[in-house]
Scaffold this motif. Structure first.
Motif: not given
Length: 112
Positions: A28-42, A55-56, A80-84
């Motif tokens: 959203g807004g100024v789109r970018h890559i601020g973080a990436a989280s991978t979740a999996y089942m254990d 700084h994100h 993968v998220m990037g909202i600014h």
């Protein structure tokens, strides 16, 4: 669009299947890559690993979303998220977090 004006429709969630796994891109807004989280089942427990750009702050949201989606869909999910937006107040940030969470909840309701 200037980066200090926002509207709920400007925040976009898109999906890409990667074999059995899932990639969710939330921007959203100024789109970018601020973080990436991978979740999996254990077993029955979802686990998550996150990488954040310095700084994100997107990791504070992406991690919970990845965990929720992996548990609901029983598959590995990377968010993968990037909202600014410039000049957001605390209230504005909370409103954007709520919009993102609502969009994720709507998405998951369609998939489960």
């Amino acid at each position: 669009m200037t980066s200090d004006q926002w509207h709920p429709d400007d925040i976009v969630l898109s999906e890409t299947g990667v074999g059995r796994d899932l990639l969710l891109l939330i921007t959203g807004g100024v789109r970018h890559i601020g973080a990436a989280s991978t979740a999996y089942m254990d077993g029955d427990t979802p686990r998550v690993m996150t990488a954040a750009v310095p700084h994100h702050k997107e990791h504070t949201i992406s991690e919970a979303i990845a965990l929720k989606a992996a548990a609901a869909l029983n598959r590995t999910v990377t968010v993968v998220m990037g909202i600014h937006y410039d000049n957001l107040s605390k209230e504005g940030i909370l409103e954007i977090v709520n919009i993102v969470n609502d969009k994720v909840d709507q998405y998951l309701l369609q998939k489960v």
